[in-house]
Design a protein around this motif. Structure first.
Motif, PDB file in Angstrom:
ATOM      1  N   TYR A   1      -2.830  17.176   8.521  1.00 14.86           N
ATOM      2  CA  TYR A   1      -3.297  17.183   7.217  1.00 14.86           C
ATOM      3  C   TYR A   1      -2.058  17.217   6.191  1.00 14.86           C
ATOM      4  N   GLY A   2      -0.858  17.785   6.536  1.00 14.95           N
ATOM      5  CA  GLY A   2       0.403  17.417   5.643  1.00 14.95           C
ATOM      6  C   GLY A   2       0.372  15.923   5.509  1.00 14.95           C
ATOM      7  N   SER A   3       0.427  15.263   6.774  1.00 10.41           N
ATOM      8  CA  SER A   3       0.970  13.767   6.508  1.00 10.41           C
ATOM      9  C   SER A   3      -0.236  13.123   5.836  1.00 10.41           C
ATOM     10  N   LEU A   4      -1.644  13.649   6.011  1.00  5.08           N
ATOM     11  CA  LEU A   4      -2.666  12.597   5.312  1.00  5.08           C
ATOM     12  C   LEU A   4      -2.389  12.821   3.628  1.00  5.08           C
ATOM     13  N   LEU A   5      -2.151  14.228   3.325  1.00  6.53           N
ATOM     14  CA  LEU A   5      -2.015  14.421   1.885  1.00  6.53           C
ATOM     15  C   LEU A   5      -0.864  13.720   1.307  1.00  6.53           C
ATOM     16  N   ALA A   6       0.300  13.403   2.082  1.00 10.33           N
ATOM     17  CA  ALA A   6       1.324  12.392   1.633  1.00 10.33           C
ATOM     18  C   ALA A   6       1.005  11.141   1.777  1.00 10.33           C
ATOM     19  N   ASN A   7       0.483  10.638   2.703  1.00 14.08           N
ATOM     20  CA  ASN A   7       0.569   9.316   3.139  1.00 14.08           C
ATOM     21  C   ASN A   7      -0.788   8.581   2.650  1.00 14.08           C
ATOM     22  N   PHE A   8      -1.774   9.468   2.452  1.00 14.64           N
ATOM     23  CA  PHE A   8      -3.195   8.768   2.029  1.00 14.64           C
ATOM     24  C   PHE A   8      -3.474   9.023   0.538  1.00 14.64           C
ATOM     25  N   ILE A   9      -2.777  10.013   0.009  1.00 14.26           N
ATOM     26  CA  ILE A   9      -3.325  10.660  -1.462  1.00 14.26           C
ATOM     27  C   ILE A   9      -2.129  10.640  -2.351  1.00 14.26           C
ATOM     28  N   ALA A  10      -1.041  11.376  -2.062  1.00 12.99           N
ATOM     29  CA  ALA A  10      -0.069  11.407  -3.004  1.00 12.99           C
ATOM     30  C   ALA A  10       0.859  10.413  -3.338  1.00 12.99           C
ATOM     31  N   LEU A  11       1.465   9.876  -2.072  1.00 15.88           N
ATOM     32  CA  LEU A  11       2.345   8.746  -2.332  1.00 15.88           C
ATOM     33  C   LEU A  11       1.880   7.371  -2.963  1.00 15.88           C
ATOM     34  N   PRO A  12       0.481   7.036  -2.282  1.00 20.29           N
ATOM     35  CA  PRO A  12      -0.211   6.033  -2.845  1.00 20.29           C
ATOM     36  C   PRO A  12      -0.557   6.019  -4.258  1.00 20.29           C
ATOM     37  N   PHE A  13      -0.900   7.162  -4.684  1.00 22.45           N
ATOM     38  CA  PHE A  13      -1.114   7.676  -6.131  1.00 22.45           C
ATOM     39  C   PHE A  13      -0.093   7.486  -7.030  1.00 22.45           C
ATOM     40  N   ALA A  14       1.026   7.945  -6.349  1.00 24.82           N
ATOM     41  CA  ALA A  14       2.282   7.715  -7.306  1.00 24.82           C
ATOM     42  C   ALA A  14       2.670   6.418  -7.385  1.00 24.82           C
ATOM     43  N   ASN A  15       2.655   5.528  -6.194  1.00 28.90           N
ATOM     44  CA  ASN A  15       3.021   4.114  -6.408  1.00 28.90           C
ATOM     45  C   ASN A  15       2.112   3.434  -7.361  1.00 28.90           C
ATOM     46  N   LYS A  16       0.592   3.683  -7.290  1.00 24.54           N
ATOM     47  CA  LYS A  16      -0.446   2.766  -8.147  1.00 24.54           C
ATOM     48  C   LYS A  16      -0.045   3.243  -9.660  1.00 24.54           C
ATOM     49  N   MET A  17       0.402   4.590  -9.962  1.00 24.54           N
ATOM     50  CA  MET A  17       0.585   4.845 -11.246  1.00 24.54           C
ATOM     51  C   MET A  17       1.795   4.128 -11.692  1.00 24.54           C
ATOM     52  N   LYS A  18       2.817   3.848 -10.698  1.00 28.63           N
ATOM     53  CA  LYS A  18       4.069   3.034 -11.122  1.00 28.63           C
ATOM     54  C   LYS A  18       3.484   1.911 -11.383  1.00 28.63           C
ATOM     55  N   VAL A  19       2.706   0.880 -10.680  1.00 28.15           N
ATOM     56  CA  VAL A  19       2.250  -0.295 -11.056  1.00 28.15           C
ATOM     57  C   VAL A  19       1.617  -0.323 -12.384  1.00 28.15           C
ATOM     58  N   ILE A  20       0.756   0.690 -12.569  1.00 27.89           N
ATOM     59  CA  ILE A  20       0.024   0.627 -13.816  1.00 27.89           C
ATOM     60  C   ILE A  20       1.070   0.619 -14.823  1.00 27.89           C
ATOM     61  N   SER A  21       1.940   1.724 -14.749  1.00 23.46           N
ATOM     62  CA  SER A  21       3.062   1.889 -15.892  1.00 23.46           C
ATOM     63  C   SER A  21       3.930   0.604 -16.145  1.00 23.46           C
ATOM     64  N   GLU A  22       4.264  -0.270 -15.190  1.00 25.41           N
ATOM     65  CA  GLU A  22       5.136  -1.290 -15.288  1.00 25.41           C
ATOM     66  C   GLU A  22       4.205  -2.197 -15.834  1.00 25.41           C
ATOM     67  N   SER A  23       2.996  -2.587 -15.628  1.00 27.60           N
ATOM     68  CA  SER A  23       2.207  -3.437 -16.236  1.00 27.60           C
ATOM     69  C   SER A  23       1.937  -3.111 -17.974  1.00 27.60           C
ATOM     70  N   GLU A  24       1.845  -1.607 -18.137  1.00 26.58           N
ATOM     71  CA  GLU A  24       1.569  -1.411 -19.461  1.00 26.58           C
ATOM     72  C   GLU A  24       2.772  -1.474 -20.336  1.00 26.58           C
ATOM     73  N   ILE A  25       3.989  -1.254 -19.663  1.00 26.18           N
ATOM     74  CA  ILE A  25       5.421  -1.333 -20.405  1.00 26.18           C
ATOM     75  C   ILE A  25       5.484  -2.823 -20.592  1.00 26.18           C
TER      76      ILE A  25
END
Length: 265
Positions: free
Chosen positions: A190-214
């Motif tokens: 569960y810990g690995s899924l939370l990190a590698n399937f939800i949290a880190l992909p979300f963080a990276n997607k937000m980074k991509v969105i942010s860079e585009s908006e900036i």
């Protein structure tokens, strides 16, 4: 809706469930105590790490990864060229009326500063300062989800230790060993899924969105200042196309030539 996010989540769930079903029953991989230890513990630790207001905002910001981008650099450049033509024909004051139809509050603010006769250097400073704070807020949300990704496996390990301790406490009863070992291993999963399937992909997607908006806002700043300087719309277009990939540059040029052809026709 962002199809990449939806598609990734659906594909991930499909592959995970398929692999589980190939090896056994789904019930063998579910455990309420493991969920409480891993998911609850990870978010509890993240709550300790951030003020409550930032915690709530970052949780709500997760919805951003499901939204498709409404504008791109090409759309912004086309809008700026349209505004530059208005300013060239009717003067800068005519931009105030044009600003009413613009949904982008950042661009609207820049236009109104220009209409008010604000010094160009001051306009740049105001907009770039706002840009810095927008980027800072974005990075704060990204770091929140990165922190969840960091805590997930750690709390999975804590759950594993709890399961092993419980198992060692009851070694004299062989019937309890399997259940306790299962909890120990499931928490790591569960810990690995939370990190590698939800949290880190979300963080990276937000980074991509942010860079585009900036980038969109940087294009807006350069375009608005060029309009204020009275530059030719064609010159402004060529200047702003430097922000784009070659394929988008060609697309804008074709659209502009097509529009000019319709007007001349």
């Amino acid at each position: 809706m962002d199809l990449a996010t939806i598609g990734g989540l659906v594909a991930g769930i499909f592959f995970i469930l398929s692999s589980i079903l190939m090896k056994g029953q789904i019930s063998s991989f579910t455990d309420a105590a493991s969920v409480m230890i891993t998911i609850g513990g990870a978010f509890a630790a993240t709550l300790i790490s951030y003020p409550l207001s930032d915690f709530i905002k970052s949780i709500k910001a997760a919805s951003l990864v499901f939204k498709s981008k409404q504008l791109n650099e090409g759309d912004i450049i086309k809008k700026i060229i349209e505004l530059s033509n208005i300013a060239r024909k009717e003067g800068l004051l005519a931009l105030e009326e044009a600003a009413e139809s613009i949904d982008d509050e950042f661009m609207k603010k820049g236009i109104l500063l220009i209409v008010d006769g604000t010094d160009p250097e001051l306009v740049r400073n105001i907009l770039e300062t706002e840009l810095v704070f927008i980027e800072g807020r974005h990075k704060n949300v990204q770091s929140f989800w990165e922190k969840v990704g960091e805590f997930g496996p750690a709390w999975g390990m804590i759950g594993t230790l709890i399961g092993l301790i419980a198992m060692l406490k009851t070694m004299n009863d062989p019937s309890t060993i399997g259940g306790n070992m299962s909890v120990a291993l499931i928490t790591t999963l569960y810990g690995s899924l939370l990190a590698n399937f939800i949290a880190l992909p979300f963080a990276n997607k937000m980074k991509v969105i942010s860079e585009s908006e900036i980038l969109l806002k940087e294009v807006s700043i350069e375009g608005l200042l060029s309009i204020q300087a009275g530059e030719n719309p064609r010159v402004i277009e060529e200047k702003l196309k430097a922000f784009l990939a070659p394929s988008l540059r060609n697309e804008i040029s074709k659209n502009q030539d097509g529009e000019e052809g319709e007007i001349n026709g």
